[in-house]
Write a protein that holds these residues in place. Structure first.
Motif, PDB file in Angstrom:
ATOM      1  N   GLU A   1       4.123   3.754   3.996  1.00  0.00           N
ATOM      2  CA  GLU A   1       4.673   3.711   2.580  1.00  0.00           C
ATOM      3  C   GLU A   1       3.952   2.171   1.895  1.00  0.00           C
ATOM      4  OE1 GLU A   1       6.286   5.165  -0.843  1.00  0.00           O
ATOM      5  OE2 GLU A   1       5.435   6.401   0.902  1.00  0.00           O
ATOM      6  N   ALA A   2       4.197   1.218   2.576  1.00  0.00           N
ATOM      7  CA  ALA A   2       3.676   0.088   2.297  1.00  0.00           C
ATOM      8  C   ALA A   2       2.338   0.253   1.253  1.00  0.00           C
ATOM      9  CB  ALA A   2       4.161  -1.198   2.948  1.00  0.00           C
ATOM     10  N   GLU A   3       1.584   0.374   2.363  1.00  0.00           N
ATOM     11  CA  GLU A   3       0.539   0.342   2.513  1.00  0.00           C
ATOM     12  C   GLU A   3      -0.340   1.463   1.563  1.00  0.00           C
ATOM     13  OE1 GLU A   3      -3.868   1.194   5.206  1.00  0.00           O
ATOM     14  OE2 GLU A   3      -1.954   1.925   5.978  1.00  0.00           O
ATOM     15  N   ARG A   4       0.593   2.392   1.121  1.00  0.00           N
ATOM     16  CA  ARG A   4       0.097   2.947   0.163  1.00  0.00           C
ATOM     17  C   ARG A   4      -0.063   3.106  -0.970  1.00  0.00           C
ATOM     18  NH1 ARG A   4       2.873   6.964  -3.412  1.00  0.00           N
ATOM     19  NH2 ARG A   4       4.637   5.865  -2.310  1.00  0.00           N
ATOM     20  N   LEU A   5       1.623   2.054  -1.129  1.00  0.00           N
ATOM     21  CA  LEU A   5       1.592   1.664  -2.456  1.00  0.00           C
ATOM     22  C   LEU A   5       0.735   0.124  -2.885  1.00  0.00           C
ATOM     23  CD1 LEU A   5       5.893   1.422  -2.147  1.00  0.00           C
ATOM     24  CD2 LEU A   5       4.267   3.187  -3.379  1.00  0.00           C
ATOM     25  N   VAL A   6       0.979  -0.240  -2.126  1.00  0.00           N
ATOM     26  CA  VAL A   6      -0.110  -1.479  -2.801  1.00  0.00           C
ATOM     27  C   VAL A   6      -1.872  -0.819  -2.897  1.00  0.00           C
ATOM     28  CG1 VAL A   6      -1.669  -3.512  -1.607  1.00  0.00           C
ATOM     29  CG2 VAL A   6       0.925  -3.252  -0.803  1.00  0.00           C
ATOM     30  N   ARG A   7      -2.644   0.185  -1.908  1.00  0.00           N
ATOM     31  CA  ARG A   7      -3.660   0.542  -2.235  1.00  0.00           C
ATOM     32  C   ARG A   7      -3.530   0.930  -3.856  1.00  0.00           C
ATOM     33  NH1 ARG A   7      -3.892   3.545   1.427  1.00  0.00           N
ATOM     34  NH2 ARG A   7      -2.715   5.954   0.811  1.00  0.00           N
ATOM     35  N   GLU A   8      -1.821   1.776  -4.242  1.00  0.00           N
ATOM     36  CA  GLU A   8      -2.040   3.045  -5.366  1.00  0.00           C
ATOM     37  C   GLU A   8      -2.391   1.419  -6.346  1.00  0.00           C
ATOM     38  OE1 GLU A   8       1.595   5.160  -5.691  1.00  0.00           O
ATOM     39  OE2 GLU A   8       0.257   6.570  -4.876  1.00  0.00           O
ATOM     40  N   ALA A   9      -1.232   0.238  -6.407  1.00  0.00           N
ATOM     41  CA  ALA A   9      -1.850  -0.786  -7.370  1.00  0.00           C
ATOM     42  C   ALA A   9      -3.097  -1.518  -6.912  1.00  0.00           C
ATOM     43  CB  ALA A   9      -0.482  -1.548  -6.319  1.00  0.00           C
ATOM     44  N   LEU A  10      -3.306  -1.524  -6.029  1.00  0.00           N
ATOM     45  CA  LEU A  10      -5.337  -1.895  -6.059  1.00  0.00           C
ATOM     46  C   LEU A  10      -6.176  -1.100  -6.731  1.00  0.00           C
ATOM     47  CD1 LEU A  10      -7.246  -4.007  -5.270  1.00  0.00           C
ATOM     48  CD2 LEU A  10      -7.357  -2.561  -3.342  1.00  0.00           C
ATOM     49  N   GLU A  11      -6.172   0.122  -6.556  1.00  0.00           N
ATOM     50  CA  GLU A  11      -6.826   1.378  -7.564  1.00  0.00           C
ATOM     51  C   GLU A  11      -6.504   0.794  -9.194  1.00  0.00           C
ATOM     52  OE1 GLU A  11      -5.833   5.298  -5.886  1.00  0.00           O
ATOM     53  OE2 GLU A  11      -6.862   4.793  -3.814  1.00  0.00           O
ATOM     54  N   GLN A  12      -5.577   0.999  -9.534  1.00  0.00           N
ATOM     55  CA  GLN A  12      -4.839   0.788 -10.890  1.00  0.00           C
ATOM     56  C   GLN A  12      -5.804  -0.288 -11.437  1.00  0.00           C
ATOM     57  OE1 GLN A  12      -1.107   0.734 -12.034  1.00  0.00           O
ATOM     58  NE2 GLN A  12      -1.364   0.900 -13.709  1.00  0.00           N
ATOM     59  N   ALA A  13      -5.964  -1.029 -10.652  1.00  0.00           N
ATOM     60  CA  ALA A  13      -6.393  -2.429 -11.170  1.00  0.00           C
ATOM     61  C   ALA A  13      -7.319  -2.795 -11.206  1.00  0.00           C
ATOM     62  CB  ALA A  13      -5.466  -4.027  -9.919  1.00  0.00           C
TER      63      ALA A  13
END
Length: 658
Positions: free
Chosen positions: A422-434
């Motif tokens: 779940e932590a990886e998913r959240l960080v990945r979504e934030a990265l894609e948005q950035a």
């Protein structure tokens, strides 16, 4: 000799042109088509008078000494260095225009008079001297020598008129040489100069070299200049071979025109090549200038009024936002890598606790990746030993497993995996948005930079104007620098060269026919005279039109003229002159002027007995061929033994001749 009409017709036929073309070419070049028979060119001297003041210890004081010369042989006899050679030089100064060399005694002279008959005309040469230079001079013509003998200035009442006056040595030399060429009916001897680009004309001094014998060591058979083919030219003129001087002019002019045409054609090709290279460079420069102008034109499109400062500030702000966004992206990317790595470790640990009791036993313990003391990473083998042999990866001691509550350990490991994912998913979504935001910001930055460049180009109006001016300049340079056409042939020049070459061949044919007849007699006469003059071993000679003399002597041994000893050269030179007179008389052609000056022949390695023989024969041939010979000697006894007293001009031993 063929007449003028026949000559021009033969030249026209050989050149395959019309007779009118031949006439126009020869007229344009100033060359006569055929030469009328030459006037008699005999030259006789009658009286020489020298006057002045002698200085020094030998009979100092004023003097006024006359010398009378008759036809035939005259010997000037005096001790050495007593004026014999000076007499010949003074005669030469009057007739040639300049002496061959000035003796030390000439500075005593103030007046020199010479009476001579030139081609039948009585003439008087009157020179006034100071410091070995002419201060004034006059040449007179008169009805006879008796009238001229007493005069030093014109006397129209007696028919004595001036032919020219001179006020310097240079003026006298120029005028007397022109006078002698005219009255002796001679044409300049023309030869090509260096590299065939100029014509060199040799006048009366070159002809005079065939009257005054050069030193015996000179390599020239006839005359005193061996270069430029002058001995051969003199021989042909004095033998009166058909149009010898005209042939020289025609041949030289044809060579000069041909050389000039080749040089012009080469220069045209060189100019074409240079012009093509100039145009190529201009075209390259023009293409570059046009590309630069087009670049400036496109860059300036529609943005002339936008503020360059505002665009620069906006671009700087966009650059700062992009930089901050890039930093956020980089940080999220780092966190994503960490979350991913943690999730991968948790999954591995879950797998281990499911399969190994030791792993479950150690689950709640430390899970270090490096040694807590030295920070060295654990090798993969130690991790495997921990599972396979129950050996602690940190301290390598055995680990006992009682595997209590395995279900709780597995459940806890599964929970950790779930949390990591779940932590990886959240960080990945934030990265894609950035990253998406960074892409938009980067696009905005590029647009701002493009607008800044365009605005900058629009602001560079002087540069645009300069670029346009450069294009116009290069276009103008090309327009006034057209390609050069190949060198066009010059029909008049081509015709002239063609006719002159045909004329050269035709005149040479005439020479060859006449030479075959004359040279056989000339060879026989030279051989006969050479033997009479004391060349005892002489068997035969062969002379060609270039005045190259091959001598056969001493049992068939052949040598050239220049290979002979000085005494033999002198005999052969005199033999050639006398032979010219004899052959000319036999064939009724104009030849040598009949005056011969010989300075001290005994000094040229001629023995006493040979010198007497030479004088005897010279006296005989001079009388038989209407030849006037002046010879100098310091041998009183030999002169009197060979000549009668009326053929000798002498002074007492040791006394000056004048």
């Amino acid at each position: 000799m063929a007449d003028e009409t026949a000559l021009e017709t033969r030249i026209a036929a050989r050149a395959k042109v019309g007779v009118d073309d031949v006439r126009s070419v020869f007229e344009a070049q100033g060359i006569p088509l055929g030469v009328p028979p030459a006037r008699p060119r005999s030259l006789r001297i009658h009286r020489l008078r020298v006057a002045g003041v002698r200085t020094g210890t030998l009979e100092p004081g004023p003097f006024n000494t006359p010398f009378e010369f008759e036809e035939g042989l005259t010997a000037l006899v005096a001790s050495n260095l007593r004026g014999k050679s000076s007499v010949l030089e003074l005669v030469t100064w009057c007739l040639r225009g300049t002496p061959r060399e000035k003796s030390g005694a000439i500075h005593w002279l103030s007046e020199v008079d010479l009476d001579a008959t030139v081609a039948g005309q009585a003439m008087a040469f009157r020179l006034n001297l100071q410091n070995e230079e002419i201060t004034s001079a006059i040449v007179l013509s008169g009805p006879d020598q008796q009238t001229l003998a007493t005069l030093r200035s014109p006397d129209p009442a007696q028919g004595v008129l001036p032919m020219f006056r001179a006020a310097s040595s240079e003026s006298y030399a120029q005028q007397v040489q022109a006078l002698m060429m005219q009255w002796m009916d001679l044409q300049p001897l023309v030869s090509a100069g260096q590299k065939g680009t100029t014509a060199v004309a040799h006048g009366w001094p070159a002809y005079y070299g065939a009257l005054y014998m050069p030193g015996a060591r000179s390599p020239a058979l006839l005359g005193d200049v061996a270069m430029s083919g002058l001995p051969g030219r003199l021989l042909q003129v004095f033998l009166d071979l058909p149009s010898a001087a005209v042939l020289a002019k025609v041949k030289t002019q044809a060579a000069l025109m041909s050389t000039a045409r080749k040089r012009r054609q080469s220069a045209a090709i060189e100019a074409q090549t240079e012009r093509a290279e100039q145009r190529r460079q201009l075209e390259v420069d023009l293409a570059t200038a046009q590309a630069r102008l087009e670049q400036l034109t496109q860059a300036a499109g529609g943005l002339e009024h936008e503020s360059l400062a505002d665009l620069a500030a906006a671009t700087m702000r966009s650059s700062s936002v992009v930089a901050n966004s890039q930093e956020s992206c980089d940080e999220l990317m780092r966190l994503h890598r960490q979350a991913k790595a943690q999730r991968q470790r948790d999954e591995k640990l879950l797998n281990d606790v499911r399969e190994s009791g030791i792993a479950r036993r150690l689950f709640h313990g430390l899970d270090p990746t490096t040694c807590p003391r030295c920070d060295q990473g654990f090798a993969a083998e130690r991790r495997q030993l921990e599972v396979q042999e129950h050996s602690c990866a940190v301290c390598a001691r055995p680990v006992q497993s009682d595997d209590e509550a395995p279900e709780d350990v597995v459940a806890e490991a599964e929970e950790r995996v779930k949390t990591g994912r779940e932590a990886e998913r959240l960080v990945r979504e934030a990265l894609e948005q950035a990253e998406t935001e960074l892409a938009h910001l980067s696009q905005d930055l590029r647009a701002a930079q493009d607008r800044l460049r365009q605005a900058d180009a629009a602001a560079r109006v002087p540069e645009y104007a300069k670029a346009r001016e450069e294009v116009l300049r290069l276009e103008g340079a090309l327009s006034v620098l057209p390609e050069l056409a190949p060198s066009a042939p010059d029909p008049d020049e081509d015709l002239a060269i063609k006719v002159l070459r045909a004329g050269t061949k035709t005149l040479e044919d005439d020479h060859d026919r006449e030479a075959a007849r004359l040279f056989a007699d000339l060879n026989e006469e030279i051989s006969d005279l050479g033997r009479k003059f004391g060349f005892a071993g002489l068997e035969s000679v062969s002379i060609d039109r270039a005045a190259h003399l091959t001598v056969t002597s001493d049992g068939g041994h052949e040598r050239s003229f220049t290979d002979q000893v000085p005494g033999e050269r002198l005999r052969l030179r005199i033999a050639v002159i006398v032979a010219l007179l004899r052959v000319g008389a036999a064939h009724q052609v104009s030849t040598h002027p009949g005056l011969l000056l010989i300075d001290s022949p005994k000094a040229e390695e001629i023995q006493d007995v040979d010198f007497r023989l030479l004088l005897d024969e010279l006296k005989t041939v001079a009388e038989a061929n209407h030849l006037q010979v002046l010879v100098t000697t310091a041998d009183f006894d030999l002169a009197h033994a060979a000549l009668p007293s009326d053929s000798i001009i002498e002074v007492a031993v040791g006394k000056p001749l004048w």
